[in-house]
Design an enzyme around this catalytic site. Structure first.
Site, PDB file in Angstrom:
ATOM      1  CG  ASP A 356      -0.232   0.116   2.531  1.00  0.00           C
ATOM      2  OD1 ASP A 356       1.027   0.162   2.544  1.00  0.00           O
ATOM      3  OD2 ASP A 356      -0.909   0.158   3.576  1.00  0.00           O
ATOM      4  CG  ASP A 358       0.866   3.875   4.618  1.00  0.00           C
ATOM      5  OD1 ASP A 358      -0.264   3.510   4.245  1.00  0.00           O
ATOM      6  OD2 ASP A 358       1.700   3.109   5.146  1.00  0.00           O
ATOM      7  CG  ASP A 456      -3.768   3.420   4.817  1.00  0.00           C
ATOM      8  OD1 ASP A 456      -4.851   3.108   4.286  1.00  0.00           O
ATOM      9  OD2 ASP A 456      -3.045   2.605   5.423  1.00  0.00           O
TER      10      ASP A 456
END
Length: 531
Positions: A356, A358, A456
């Site tokens: 992912d 961030d 995120d």
């Protein structure tokens, strides 16, 4: 499937059904393995291993037992367990003729030596307290407290090692290291132990792997690890087998077991944790098709995770992370060009791939941050850039309750990341089609121009930014060790909001270097925090 060397198949092969009983080379020794906390599978594995080396191992406790071997238990716990299993009271006195109550380290050292080693006080369970990872740092299998050298110097591990390096935050851990084969195996065992509910064993394997990642040399012999923290006991046995044979039978067995493969699959689904995966496994789920075909009440996250499973399992490249950074930065700049957007996580540590991306967002004026995330997310959603998002409000109290809680305002999202997004005007790359065209391209003939990527977005007040940057950079084990060090060695509480003394006052910091200085640690750049 990895091939297991022939000699290991002979030495550690199953003995069930054999017409010839195992050869006993040490008749004066009769070992009883306590299944409590060890588990049946591991007990069976250790039994076969010992019998292959000529040890007498009994499956039932009797007066013939000379050595009782336990893992992660106290003396009283072992005696109570035996009494419950046998139905008779067990009175233990440290005297001649009574069996030794031993930690598993005696067993693993005996396996390494190929004969029963002499019982030393460090092997004995008498007076031992329960192993608890929240208390003083202990050797994973022996349970012995480690006396830490208070020298605060941080260095790579080479040659003879001081125990002060038992904390990962005091070791330089680069992204690439010399012992990948061993650390990969230990991490398999760590995940397997976690799937079986043994977080203590899992943490032990993780700590051993973390130490090996910081070595400045490639291990050639297990003797080179004798002074390394966390690398004793069963971890030492694993390392020796890999060094001798190139593969560990226990690791290969774990990787090829149905439970491990299924748990790996299920926990890789977005929105599925270990407990949910374990429940599904017990219910007979073995594939993604089982979930899709069954009448299950899946959460929104789990449905999205299944729908975009292939994309979410494909590692995010550095180029895609940069693409996400440009998109996120451009969107936030539309509402305030002075906000600071920083990519964190593994990419900040130098990784070229990740699961992912961030981002931390901050501004010196907290009034600017009020409502900014909600406005930005609404805009992204209106332009069909979001496949999923969940907002978490800032918690004013959570960061004062526990050193592990994070109370920042956050958006957990899955982006429909445009393919090949450069620095054009955002309106030029906004999708012109409907949401159905964007999300359900499998039913359309339109070429897919995006891929699903987890992103995120974290809003942090400017005064907390250094702590949030440190906390969100990772690695996970580095952060856990940093908090453990702060708590045990400095009597402070650290999280992504601040560093709190015993009066619950946060120490001010304008940079990560300030935080390391508050803790008395040498500063480690992000590229050396890959623990």
């Amino acid at each position: 499937m990895s091939l297991i060397p022939l000699k290991r198949r002979k030495k550690g092969g199953p003995i069930t059904g054999s017409l010839t009983p195992p050869v006993t080379l040490f008749p004066e020794v009769c070992v009883f393995l306590v299944e409590r906390r060890m588990g049946a599978a591991r007990r069976n594995f250790l039994t076969v291993l010992a019998q292959g080396k000529g040890f007498c191992v009994t499956s039932e406790y009797s007066d013939a037992v000379t050595h009782i071997v336990s893992e992660q238990n106290t003396c009283s716990e072992v005696l109570a367990w035996i009494e419950k299993q046998t139905g008779r009271s067990v009175h233990y006195e440290k005297a001649e003729g009574t069996p030794h109550l031993l930690d598993v380290t005696w067993f693993t050292e005996s396996m390494s030596a190929g004969k029963p080693v002499e019982v030393e006080p460090r092997h004995c369970l008498e007076g031992r307290i329960s192993t608890d990872i929240t208390h003083e740092p202990q050797d994973f299998l022996s349970g012995r407290s480690i006396m830490l050298d208070q020298t605060e110097e941080c260095s790579p591990v080479s040659g003879k090692v001081s125990h002060n390096l038992s904390y990962a935050c005091k070791r330089r851990t680069p992204l690439h290291h010399h012992n990948q084969e061993i650390t990969d195996s230990l991490e398999v065992l760590a995940r397997g132990a976690s799937y079986q509910g043994s977080e203590v064993r899992s943490l032990g394997y993780i700590r051993a792997a973390s130490v090996l990642k910081s070595l400045t040399f490639k291990i050639q012999s297990v003797e080179e690890t004798k002074d390394l923290p966390w690398c004793g006991g069963h971890c030492r046995t694993i390392m020796q087998e890999i060094l001798e044979d190139g593969v560990c039978r226990e690791v290969e067995t774990m990787k090829n077991s149905e439970q491990y493969k299924t748990m790996e699959l299920l926990t890789s689904i977005f929105g599925v944790g270990i407990r949910t995966a374990e429940r599904w496994y017990k219910e007979g789920v073995r594939s993604l098709e089982d979930l899709q075909s069954a009448d299950r009440n899946l959460t929104v996250e789990q449905r999205i995770g299944l729908q975009h499973y292939t994309d979410l399992q494909t590692p995010v490249t550095w180029e895609e992370a940069e693409c996400a950074e440009r998109l996120v930065t451009d969107v936030f700049y539309r509402f305030n060009p002075d906000v600071q957007v920083t990519m964190t996580g593994g990419f900040r540590r130098g990784k070229q791939h990740g699961h992912d991306v961030d981002f931390l967002i901050t501004h010196p004026d907290e009034r600017v941050l009020s409502g900014l995330l909600k406005t930005t997310v609404s805009y992204l959603n209106s332009k069909n850039f979001l496949l999923y998002h969940q907002m978490k409000k800032r918690s004013l109290n959570s960061h004062t309750l526990s050193s592990t809680m994070d109370g920042h305002e956050t958006c957990y999202a899955i982006f429909a990341l445009p393919v090949g997004f450069a620095k054009e005007d955002l309106e030029d790359i906004t999708y012109k089609g409907t949401e159905k065209d964007l999300v359900n391209t499998q039913t359309d003939q339109v070429p897919k121009r995006w891929r699903a990527v987890r992103v995120d977005l974290v809003i942090t007040p400017y005064v907390e930014y250094p702590y949030a940057l440190l906390g969100w950079t990772g690695s996970k084990h580095f952060e856990r060790e940093l908090r453990r060090y702060a708590y045990h060695e400095k009597k402070m509480s650290l999280n992504s909001h601040g560093l709190y003394d015993q009066k619950r006052c946060s120490l001010p910091a304008t940079s990560e270097e300030d935080i390391f200085a508050h803790l008395g640690l040498q500063y480690l750049p992000p590229s050396e925090r890959n623990a």
